[in-house]
Write a protein that holds these residues in place. Structure first.
Motif, PDB file in Angstrom:
ATOM      1  N   UNK A   6     -16.972  -5.774  24.363  1.00  0.00           N
ATOM      2  CA  UNK A   6     -16.118  -6.964  24.269  1.00  0.00           C
ATOM      3  C   UNK A   6     -16.939  -8.228  24.025  1.00  0.00           C
ATOM      4  N   UNK A   7     -18.099  -8.326  24.660  1.00  0.00           N
ATOM      5  CA  UNK A   7     -18.973  -9.484  24.447  1.00  0.00           C
ATOM      6  C   UNK A   7     -19.481  -9.514  23.004  1.00  0.00           C
ATOM      7  N   UNK A   8     -19.837  -8.366  22.460  1.00  0.00           N
ATOM      8  CA  UNK A   8     -20.310  -8.298  21.072  1.00  0.00           C
ATOM      9  C   UNK A   8     -19.211  -8.720  20.104  1.00  0.00           C
ATOM     10  N   UNK A   9     -18.001  -8.255  20.324  1.00  0.00           N
ATOM     11  CA  UNK A   9     -16.883  -8.656  19.459  1.00  0.00           C
ATOM     12  C   UNK A   9     -16.595 -10.143  19.586  1.00  0.00           C
ATOM     13  N   UNK A  10     -16.644 -10.660  20.802  1.00  0.00           N
ATOM     14  CA  UNK A  10     -16.422 -12.093  21.007  1.00  0.00           C
ATOM     15  C   UNK A  10     -17.503 -12.946  20.367  1.00  0.00           C
ATOM     16  N   UNK A  11     -18.751 -12.516  20.465  1.00  0.00           N
ATOM     17  CA  UNK A  11     -19.855 -13.266  19.860  1.00  0.00           C
ATOM     18  C   UNK A  11     -19.722 -13.298  18.348  1.00  0.00           C
ATOM     19  N   UNK A  12     -19.348 -12.181  17.748  1.00  0.00           N
ATOM     20  CA  UNK A  12     -19.171 -12.146  16.292  1.00  0.00           C
ATOM     21  C   UNK A  12     -18.016 -13.057  15.866  1.00  0.00           C
ATOM     22  N   UNK A  13     -16.930 -13.041  16.626  1.00  0.00           N
ATOM     23  CA  UNK A  13     -15.788 -13.898  16.285  1.00  0.00           C
ATOM     24  C   UNK A  13     -16.140 -15.380  16.439  1.00  0.00           C
ATOM     25  N   UNK A  14     -16.826 -15.724  17.507  1.00  0.00           N
ATOM     26  CA  UNK A  14     -17.211 -17.120  17.710  1.00  0.00           C
ATOM     27  C   UNK A  14     -18.222 -17.593  16.673  1.00  0.00           C
ATOM     28  N   UNK A  15     -19.140 -16.733  16.281  1.00  0.00           N
ATOM     29  CA  UNK A  15     -20.134 -17.114  15.264  1.00  0.00           C
ATOM     30  C   UNK A  15     -19.448 -17.356  13.924  1.00  0.00           C
ATOM     31  N   UNK A  16     -18.574 -16.467  13.537  1.00  0.00           N
ATOM     32  CA  UNK A  16     -17.843 -16.654  12.285  1.00  0.00           C
ATOM     33  C   UNK A  16     -16.957 -17.879  12.314  1.00  0.00           C
ATOM     34  N   UNK A  17     -16.286 -18.093  13.425  1.00  0.00           N
ATOM     35  CA  UNK A  17     -15.439 -19.279  13.557  1.00  0.00           C
ATOM     36  C   UNK A  17     -16.246 -20.563  13.586  1.00  0.00           C
ATOM     37  N   UNK A  18     -17.416 -20.521  14.207  1.00  0.00           N
ATOM     38  CA  UNK A  18     -18.268 -21.708  14.270  1.00  0.00           C
ATOM     39  C   UNK A  18     -18.789 -22.121  12.910  1.00  0.00           C
ATOM     40  N   UNK A  19     -19.181 -21.162  12.108  1.00  0.00           N
ATOM     41  CA  UNK A  19     -19.669 -21.482  10.762  1.00  0.00           C
ATOM     42  C   UNK A  19     -18.524 -21.974   9.885  1.00  0.00           C
TER      43      UNK A  19
END
Length: 88
Positions: free
Chosen positions: A62-75
């Motif tokens: 879940x942390x890995x999925x959240x990190x990927x989503x936040x990174x994509x959203x941040x960029x």
């Protein structure tokens, strides 16, 4: 007397885009590797009945999925702000 902003005063927007893209690549690679490792550990732990390790591995997924989503959203947000700044 007319006052206008100096759009040429802020240099390095292209450099900011390159840095954001490089960080996104790094974060996504780490997130995918973390997702793979956590999913394997989750499967092995659940198959062997180790529920404590299974729960921690599920949290890792879940942390890995959240990190990927936040990174994509941040960029995406950074690119939107840069484009918005050019329209002002």
């Amino acid at each position: 007397m007319d006052v206008f902003p100096d759009f040429d005063g802020l240099g390095g927007i292209s450099d900011l885009r390159q840095v954001a893209g490089a960080l996104l690549t790094f974060v996504l690679i780490v997130a995918v590797l973390m997702l793979i490792v956590s999913a394997v550990i989750w499967a092995v732990a659940a198959a062997n009945g180790n529920y404590a390790a299974s729960g921690k591995a599920r949290t890792g997924v879940l942390v890995a999925l959240g990190a990927a989503a936040l990174a994509g959203g941040g960029v995406a947000w950074l690119n939107w702000l840069i484009n918005l700044g050019r329209q002002l």
